[in-house]
Design a protein around this motif. Structure first.
Motif, PDB file in Angstrom:
ATOM      1  N   LEU A  50       0.769  -1.134   0.061  1.00 38.71           N
ATOM      2  CA  LEU A  50       0.022   0.087  -0.096  1.00 38.71           C
ATOM      3  C   LEU A  50       0.933   1.250  -0.145  1.00 38.71           C
TER       4      LEU A  50
ATOM      5  N   VAL B 252      -9.221  -3.834  10.334  1.00 38.82           N
ATOM      6  CA  VAL B 252      -8.778  -2.961   9.080  1.00 38.82           C
ATOM      7  C   VAL B 252      -9.938  -3.108   7.964  1.00 38.82           C
TER       8      VAL B 252
ATOM      9  N   ASN C  24     -10.166  -2.095   4.098  1.00 39.54           N
ATOM     10  CA  ASN C  24      -9.350  -1.808   3.006  1.00 39.54           C
ATOM     11  C   ASN C  24     -10.073  -1.572   1.754  1.00 39.54           C
TER      12      ASN C  24
ATOM     13  N   THR D  11      -9.395  -1.298  -2.008  1.00 39.13           N
ATOM     14  CA  THR D  11      -8.694  -1.516  -3.196  1.00 39.13           C
ATOM     15  C   THR D  11      -9.358  -1.979  -4.090  1.00 39.13           C
TER      16      THR D  11
ATOM     17  N   VAL E 150      -7.810  -4.468  -5.929  1.00 39.63           N
ATOM     18  CA  VAL E 150      -6.687  -5.655  -6.273  1.00 39.63           C
ATOM     19  C   VAL E 150      -6.346  -5.964  -5.166  1.00 39.63           C
ATOM     20  N   ALA E 151      -5.457  -7.243  -5.146  1.00 43.15           N
ATOM     21  CA  ALA E 151      -4.813  -7.657  -3.988  1.00 43.15           C
ATOM     22  C   ALA E 151      -3.435  -6.847  -3.604  1.00 43.15           C
TER      23      ALA E 151
ATOM     24  N   ALA F 169      -0.226  -6.610  -0.410  1.00 43.23           N
ATOM     25  CA  ALA F 169       0.433  -7.178   0.425  1.00 43.23           C
ATOM     26  C   ALA F 169      -0.120  -6.674   2.077  1.00 43.23           C
TER      27      ALA F 169
ATOM     28  N   TRP G  77       0.879  -7.302   8.040  1.00 45.73           N
ATOM     29  CA  TRP G  77       0.508  -7.196   9.345  1.00 45.73           C
ATOM     30  C   TRP G  77      -0.682  -7.878   9.748  1.00 45.73           C
TER      31      TRP G  77
ATOM     32  N   TRP H  34     -13.413  -2.791  -1.253  1.00 40.93           N
ATOM     33  CA  TRP H  34     -13.173  -2.523  -2.866  1.00 40.93           C
ATOM     34  C   TRP H  34     -13.203  -1.024  -2.938  1.00 40.93           C
TER      35      TRP H  34
HETATM   36  C1  LIG Z   1      -6.585  -4.383   0.309  1.00 38.64           C
HETATM   37  O1  LIG Z   1      -7.312  -5.321  -0.700  1.00 38.64           O
HETATM   38  C2  LIG Z   1      -6.576  -5.831  -1.602  1.00 38.64           C
HETATM   39  C3  LIG Z   1      -7.704  -6.326  -2.553  1.00 38.64           C
HETATM   40  O2  LIG Z   1      -8.529  -5.323  -3.062  1.00 38.64           O
HETATM   41  C4  LIG Z   1      -6.031  -6.649  -1.065  1.00 38.64           C
HETATM   42  O3  LIG Z   1      -5.085  -7.656  -1.959  1.00 38.64           O
HETATM   43  C5  LIG Z   1      -4.935  -6.270  -0.026  1.00 38.64           C
HETATM   44  O4  LIG Z   1      -4.182  -7.325   0.588  1.00 38.64           O
HETATM   45  C6  LIG Z   1      -5.487  -5.491   1.231  1.00 38.64           C
HETATM   46  N1  LIG Z   1      -4.932  -4.866   1.809  1.00 38.64           N
HETATM   47  C7  LIG Z   1      -4.901  -4.239   2.678  1.00 38.64           C
HETATM   48  C8  LIG Z   1      -4.502  -3.261   3.460  1.00 38.64           C
HETATM   49  O5  LIG Z   1      -6.053  -4.827   3.652  1.00 38.64           O
END
Ligand SMILES: *[C@@H]1O[C@H](CO)[C@@H](O)[C@H](O)[C@H]1NC(C)=O
Ligand SMILES: *[C@@H]1O[C@H](CO)[C@@H](O)[C@H](O)[C@H]1NC(C)=O
Ligand SMILES: *[C@@H]1O[C@H](CO)[C@@H](O)[C@H](O)[C@H]1NC(C)=O
Length: 834
Positions: free
Chosen positions: A583, A605, A607, A609, A611-612, A614, A617, A628
């Protein structure tokens, strides 16, 4: 006026027919009023109808990104979204929506993955077909895109993708095939890239042989914006409409010369024009010509749909000791810390999917709406997440002494006199998009800036073409060449190096930015010849603020910590692939989660995004919610999940690997450059996503395809399968809600050979069903399966095949959790009809 299509077509001269084969301007087609041919208007994009202005235009409803709606595994939602998107399109005066995007999530760094559904072609095809049916039922054309193999953004205009025919058929073209056959989209948009050496816009194999030939489809093919690359070849291959206009390749002179030279026949021109007229007819424009003005209409039914879809798409990935849901009675009187991006609504990704949403509910607002005064919320940002320093707008005065900058355009290298002058220009950035009068011009921005505080300020500058920045006539920045990434520039991800400049408080400084149009660059599609630049600006104290320490203090003080992480649109966007699996920015968000989780055991958490990414933690945190990009109701939908008003039922439409090195396309993304040609080999063949992870160690996957938790639990049992005809099966399975509250799950049916073969995936998704069950309820479900949905493409015989043998029908809650397996003998080996 006669509205019979063939009569109109017959009345057109060759020149008139040619004029129909490219846009009039950025969004509309060319009208021929004398012959009764109206113009029609197109609009982006996949998660809302943005209208004609890229940024800050007419407001529009922002729907969940396709990856979020795919996570619902609910085609009925896709259908409803299609209906709503059509209504939104009509409010923008358009009749053609440039959606859905349906390319594959080939690699987690794909910049545009969020815009399309999944790594699995069957799931993508089923969702996309329903979106298209929903759109077109309302008389609006859908434009499925990008045909084919637009799986990366790096050098997307030039990249050559080498793909085996089998992978192309089974993985990359399959979603298009399903959608063409089940929903008959009225338009298809070609990809920017080349497939096996030939541009998608002039690719005879893709357009003529497969799309119009084998699939028997008869709609309109348009190019991606700036994606037409030839005159005769694209016409011959089947590209009806060059977009945008005015034309670059299809001027009357060029086309008529090509006809005279025998490179393209008049019959072909007539056929292309016929497709344009047919589209005009299908959207009803002959009957209702005219393009109404854009309107912004907040439709409560759309808002509700967005919240419902987001609620079913948000995916719960971890929930230790059932820390979630935070039911109201459980957290009454408690203190909850909100960290990270809690005050930002990450509702969409960047590029054509971005729009000026009617509104954007932030997570903080959503949670406050939900809990009211029963909970005390405190906030600490904890991490810098901006990609570029914000432009300089405040404390600036133009030459007239009013707020802003003076912007001047100069023509033909003559800087003695401005060709155009604009005072009160907002900020230190000049985005060329759609501003055709700027083509080939030099731009100068000037302001008098008075800093609010003394000290060093950070600057970050970049231009599409050569650019210079001076402060009190002293050069502080000089870029001698074109931007290394013009497309990234356009969409907010310019490569910029930060540097500092000292300023004195109260003193005034003359700041001047001068940028030239790019040197060469005629091959840059819609960016050809356009100047552009930006300058970001931030006070050193603000820039170097220790946000993490503040966050640590708050983490110690609160009962529960919710950290919001993710990608802002500048970080996950069309036009650029992600730079790293971690991130942004520079590890700041990972450090934040790590620090908060180390100090507070109740760390959740959320999140956002597409996509996948890292998750170094993951072991430290109690819960993880994958949100998403859930659309304009983001905060409310997230709060629904957190408080338990909605029981999570999202399931991952993509595998999340632990390390980027383990992704199947690793090493072959974004390709290799030789002699100035970027080439990417799809070496993994059909082993994309779980088709790859299924054949390697389970350790490599953080969360498998199809995975998602609920606040209840489910079990599947007694799976059976019967063949009902030569190419159809009926599967049945009992699903049980084994917990104490009602919820929904997805019965995922994978089919694979009992006798494994290294040539074929262990299993592929061939059917699925989202089912709702009350607490303790048990029910038998019937799921039809088509032979074709687990057939493979045999390159030797150029046909689809299922080999004779034993097959396992696996009923799973994810690719890694198969609850029940039924085995059946299939007397295959036949060629299937295409
Ligand atoms: C955030 O979401 C993406 C998938 O959309 C995932 O691959 C990623 O590991 C996630 N990261 C966190 C910070 O949770
Ligand atoms: C593309 O080219 C590769 C390498 O030459 C070849 O193996 C493959 O079959 C080709 N794909 C198609 C769709 O023709
Ligand atoms: C068109 O395609 C050719 C061949 O791949 C390539 O050399 C050329 O740069 C392309 N031109 C444009 C304008 O994209």
């Amino acid at each position: 006026m006669n509205t019979n299509l063939e009569t109109i077509l017959g009345s057109l001269t060759l020149e008139e027919k040619v004029s129909l084969l490219a846009g009039k301007d950025f969004w509309e087609t060319v009208p021929i009023p004398d012959k009764g041919v109206p113009a029609i208007k197109t609009s982006d994009g996949p998660n809302g109808a943005r209208g004609e202005v890229f940024a800050g235009g007419t407001r529009a409803a922002c729907f969940p990104a396709a990856v979020c709606s795919a996570a619902t595994w609910n085609p009925e939602f896709a259908h409803q979204i299609g209906n709503a998107l059509a209504e939104e399109t009509q409010t923008k005066g358009a009749t053609v929506l440039l959606a859905p995007t349906m390319c594959n999530h080939r690699h987690p760094l794909g910049g545009r993955n969020f815009e399309s559904f999944s790594e699995d072609p069957y799931l993508t095809g089923k969702m996309a077909a329903n979106v298209v049916n929903g759109i077109q039922e309302k008389g609006v054309a859908a434009t499925i895109k990008h045909f084919a193999a637009n799986e990366q953004e790096t050098e997307r205009l030039f990249v050559d993708e080498i793909i085996s025919e089998r992978a192309l058929r089974e993985i990359y073209m399959k979603p298009f095939e399903i959608t063409v056959k089940e929903a008959n989209p009225w338009a298809v948009m070609t990809a920017y890239n080349k497939v096996n050496g030939t541009h998608a816009d002039s690719n005879t194999f893709l357009l003529k042989q497969v799309l119009r030939g084998e699939w028997g489809w008869d709609g309109l093919v348009m190019s991606d914006w700036g994606g037409t690359n030839s005159t005769a070849e694209s016409l011959n291959a089947g590209l009806d409409l060059e977009m945008p206009g005015p034309t670059r390749w299809r001027t009357k002179d060029a086309v008529i010369k090509a006809v005279k030279d025998g490179e393209v026949s008049e019959k072909t021109i007539t056929e292309r024009a016929r497709h344009v007229l047919k589209l005009i007819e299908k959207v009803g424009a002959f009957k209702n010509p005219g393009i109404p003005p854009e309107q912004s209409i907040v439709n409560p039914a759309h808002s509700k749909l967005i919240r419902d879809v987001a609620g079913q798409g948000i995916t719960l990935l971890k929930n230790e000791n059932s820390i979630l849901p935070l039911r109201k009675e459980k957290v009454k009187g408690k203190k909850i810390g909100l960290f990270g991006l809690a005050k930002e609504a990450l509702i969409h990704g960047g590029g054509s999917a971005s729009l000026n949403a009617h509104y954007r509910i932030t997570p903080e607002e959503g949670l406050k709406n939900t809990y009211g005064d029963d909970v005390e919320f405190k906030f600490a940002k904890g991490a810098q997440t901006y990609r570029l320093l914000p432009p300089l707008a405040k404390r600036c005065k133009d030459a007239q002494g009013s707020h802003g900058w003076r912007m001047e355009l100069f023509k033909d290298g003559d800087t003695s006199k401005a060709w155009k002058t604009v005072d009160g220009f907002k900020e230190s950035s000049f985005s060329p998009i759609l501003d055709h009068e700027a083509v080939g011009k030099e731009v100068r921005l000037t302001t008098t800036f008075t800093p609010s505080a003394a000290g060093k300020h950070y600057l970050g500058c970049s231009g599409i073409g050569p650019t210079t920045v001076t402060i009190n006539d002293k050069v502080v920045f000089e870029q001698k060449n074109n931007s290394p990434d013009p497309m990234g520039f356009m969409l907010g991800g310019n490569p910029e190096e930060e540097f500092t400049v000292p300023f004195k408080e109260g003193e005034s400084y003359k700041v001047q930015i001068h940028t030239l149009p790019p040197v060469g660059g005629s091959e840059w599609g819609i960016l050809a010849g356009l100047p552009g630049f930006r300058m970001g600006f931030m006070l050193e104290e603000e820039h170097d603020l220790d946000l993490l320490t503040q966050a640590k203090e708050l983490a110690k003080e609160v009962d529960i910590a919710i950290v919001f992480t993710g990608h802002t649109p500048a970080w996950e966007t069309e036009g650029q692939d992600q730079q790293t699996f971690n991130l942004p920015r520079e590890g700041s968000q990972d450090a934040l989660v790590d620090a908060v989780a180390s100090l507070n055991r109740n760390t959740i958490v959320v999140n956002s995004t597409g996509v996948a990414v890292a998750m170094p933690w993951l072991d430290k945190i109690a819960a993880l919610v994958q949100a998403w990009f859930p659309g304009q109701e983001a905060g409310n939908a997230i709060a629904d999940i957190i408080c338990g008003a909605v029981n999570p039922s999202g399931r991952l439409p993509v595998s999340f690997p632990k390390r980027i090195e383990d992704a199947p396309a690793f090493g072959n993304f974004p390709g290799e450059k030789r002699d100035n040609q970027l080439t990417v080999k799809y070496e993994e063949g059909v082993f994309v996503g779980y088709r790859h992870y299924d054949r390697v160690s389970k350790e490599k996957v953080q969360f498998p395809f199809g995975f998602g938790l609920s606040y209840t639990t489910f079990a599947f049992d007694n799976g059976e399968v019967k063949q009902t005809s030569t190419d159809a099966f009926k599967a049945t399975v009992t699903a049980k809600n084994t917990g104490n509250i009602a919820g929904a799950t997805v019965i995922q049916l994978y089919v694979g050979r009992k006798q494994r073969s290294s040539e074929h995936p262990v299993k592929t998704l061939a059917a699925f069903k989202k089912v709702h069950l009350d607490a303790g309820e048990e029910k038998k479900f019937e799921i039809p399966v088509a032979l074709r949905d687990f057939a493979y493409f045999d390159e030797a015989s150029k046909g689809w095949k299922v080999d004779r043998g034993q097959y396992e029908f696996s009923f799973g809650q994810s690719t890694a959790q198969i609850d029940s397996v039924a085995t059946i003998d299939i007397d295959g080996g036949r060629e299937l009809k295409l």
